[in-house]
Enzyme design. Structure first.
Site, PDB file in Angstrom:
ATOM      1  N   GLN A  57      11.030  50.794  17.377  1.00 25.34           N
ATOM      2  CA  GLN A  57      10.729  49.830  16.125  1.00 25.34           C
ATOM      3  C   GLN A  57       9.579  50.288  15.411  1.00 25.34           C
ATOM      4  OE1 GLN A  57      13.384  47.591  15.286  1.00 25.34           O
ATOM      5  NE2 GLN A  57      14.184  49.028  16.783  1.00 25.34           N
ATOM      6  N   HIS A  85       9.513  52.156  12.109  1.00 31.16           N
ATOM      7  CA  HIS A  85      10.020  51.727  10.869  1.00 31.16           C
ATOM      8  C   HIS A  85       9.012  51.589   9.595  1.00 31.16           C
ATOM      9  CE1 HIS A  85      14.169  50.531  11.348  1.00 31.16           C
ATOM     10  NE2 HIS A  85      14.016  50.107  12.708  1.00 31.16           N
ATOM     11  N   GLU A 135      13.160  39.026  16.439  1.00 28.59           N
ATOM     12  CA  GLU A 135      14.514  39.761  15.532  1.00 28.59           C
ATOM     13  C   GLU A 135      15.021  40.488  16.652  1.00 28.59           C
ATOM     14  OE1 GLU A 135      15.358  42.869  12.103  1.00 28.59           O
ATOM     15  OE2 GLU A 135      13.315  43.013  13.205  1.00 28.59           O
ATOM     16  N   HIS A 136      14.765  41.440  17.707  1.00 27.10           N
ATOM     17  CA  HIS A 136      15.410  41.911  18.461  1.00 27.10           C
ATOM     18  C   HIS A 136      14.522  41.559  19.838  1.00 27.10           C
ATOM     19  CE1 HIS A 136      15.315  44.715  15.000  1.00 27.10           C
ATOM     20  NE2 HIS A 136      16.763  44.507  15.241  1.00 27.10           N
ATOM     21  N   HIS A 178      30.840   1.725  -4.881  1.00 28.96           N
ATOM     22  CA  HIS A 178      31.669   2.601  -4.070  1.00 28.96           C
ATOM     23  C   HIS A 178      32.602   1.623  -3.325  1.00 28.96           C
ATOM     24  CE1 HIS A 178      28.540   5.308  -4.336  1.00 28.96           C
ATOM     25  NE2 HIS A 178      29.045   6.119  -3.532  1.00 28.96           N
TER      26      HIS A 178
END
Length: 443
Positions: free
Chosen positions: A265, A268, A335-336, A428
């Site tokens: 990761q 990235h 995230e992961h 109403h």
């Protein structure tokens, strides 16, 4: 290369106090918002001309047109490496299996005799999908966006990806080939905030882009800021920040695997987060030792991996036990999230906050990025504490259909009138009484 945070010994704090102790990338979308605002409004007023100008300014290419010709899509698929094509096709096949199972069925509930509420699920009419094209090119993100939209029944799907100087201003050919494999023929060479603005406002002309109801897909901070700018005008999936991996591991974990997954990761982006949470000092030491030769043997070392692993967003977090580790990863909301413990499945079942959970040594995040069948467009920055990843559900709207007979309405009118008057909204109640000669039916 990677710092340590020692949370052993003292009782862990609760909620936000615990989150504040954990590493996180700085990602100031609000500051970026002010920079993308004039870009978005320029696209609003000048349309395609603005997109062409920004392609030259930000991507270094001079475009004649923004929409990708059909011939370019066909050529990209024809010239695609056969091994890459086979891998993309398998990724698509597995993603379809998982996402097809997410479809929602219409359901009718009888509330009372003569009174029903039906919930039907309707796809959005048109979506604009974004595939990044900066430091890396992600045909996998094309799959992860297109497949759930198609399985949801979205009728009109368009995709944007930044123009590439080395490919004559077209998006990367692997992106185009993935679009061709998926049957997406409306593709635009547009990146960043300007691509989101194109989908939000639409553009005129023979190659114009019709406005979309929704925009999804990962991107950089400018894409995230543009999504925030248009929230309310269009639907979005999430304001994606830098990617994250958290690994909860004990002494049963293999340090070679753990180190490799952290690096996977980190490659990235220099802002990518890699976090190991463990109760084993021996594992922490072994992982730190293992990082050095593995980092040295790969690519993107100085521009991505080393800055990511050494940044404030990455750390080895030491805890007293797996129970405490669970509290930490639930507070972090990765995230992961990988679970590499002796009882990985049992521990994973107790995780509440994660974009996706990867169980045991044979389910690394890389599998989910490409070929698990799961979706890799996931919430970042702790948003997994309240949001989900991209799915078929993301493209569906639940609509309630209320169907009552005269008798069923008469039976509940006195309750409606009472509540309307309690809220000082007498009209109403009058809307019901008008149906019964301006009287509340007797019970």
């Amino acid at each position: 290369m990677i710092s340590r945070i020692d949370l052993r010994g003292d009782a862990l704090p609760e909620g936000a106090a615990l989150r504040d102790l954990l590493p996180r990338a700085e990602f100031d979308v609000e500051a970026a918002l002010e920079k993308v605002r004039p870009i978005c409004e320029d696209v609003h007023h000048r349309g395609t001309a603005a997109l062409i100008e920004y392609a030259e300014k930000f991507d270094g290419v001079k475009l004649d047109r923004v929409r990708v010709p059909a011939a370019a899509l066909a050529d990209a698929l024809e010239q695609l490496d056969p091994e890459v094509r086979a891998a993309l096709e398998e990724s698509i096949r597995r993603a379809r299996i998982v996402h097809r199972a997410q479809r929602r069925d219409e359901h009718t509930t009888q509330v009372v005799p003569g009174g029903t509420v039906t919930e039907k699920w309707v796809p959005v009419e048109r979506v604009g999908l974004y595939a990044p094209g900066g430091r890396s090119v992600y045909p996998s993100s094309v799959i992860m966006n297109v497949v759930p939209a198609q399985e949801a029944g979205v009728e009109s799907v368009a995709l944007a990806s930044p123009p590439q100087k080395e490919f004559d201003g077209l998006p990367h050919p692997t992106i185009l080939a993935a679009c061709a494999l998926l049957g997406v023929d409306e593709v635009y060479a547009a990146g960043g905030a300007q691509a989101v603005a194109m989908f939000a406002y639409g553009t005129e002309g023979p190659d114009g882009c019709a406005p979309a109801n929704m925009v999804t897909g990962p991107g950089n901070i400018w894409v995230a800021a543009a999504k925030r700018y248009f929230t309310g005008r269009i639907g979005i999936d999430t304001e994606a920040g830098p990617t994250e991996i958290a690994i909860l591991a004990d002494s049963a974990a293999d340090p070679v695997h753990v180190a490799a997954d952290l690096i996977s990761q980190a490659e990235h982006d220099p802002m990518a987060a890699a976090v190991l949470v463990t109760d084993s000092v021996e594992l922490a030491d072994a992982v730190e030792k293992e990082l050095e030769p593995q980092v040295a043997a790969t690519k993107h070392i100085e521009d991505r991996i080393v800055p990511a692993l050494s940044g404030k967003q990455s750390a080895v977090v030491l805890v007293d036990g797996v129970e405490e580790g669970l509290r930490v990863v639930n507070a972090y909301g990765a995230e992961h999230l990988e679970i590499q413990t002796a009882d990985a499945a049992g521990v994973a079942a107790r995780v509440r906050n994660a974009g996706a959970i990867f169980v045991g040594p044979w389910a690394p995040v890389s599998l989910g990025d490409y070929c698990a069948g799961s979706n890799h467009v996931l919430p970042t920055g702790g948003c997994a504490c309240h949001s989900s990843g991209l799915s078929v559900q993301s493209f569906l709207r639940g609509i309630h259909i209320v169907d009552y007979t005269r008798d069923a309405l008469a039976e509940v009118t006195h309750h409606v009138v009472t509540l309307a008057e309690a809220e000082d909204l007498p009209a109403h109640g009058a809307a019901l009484k008008a149906r019964f000669g301006w009287k509340v039916p007797e019970q």
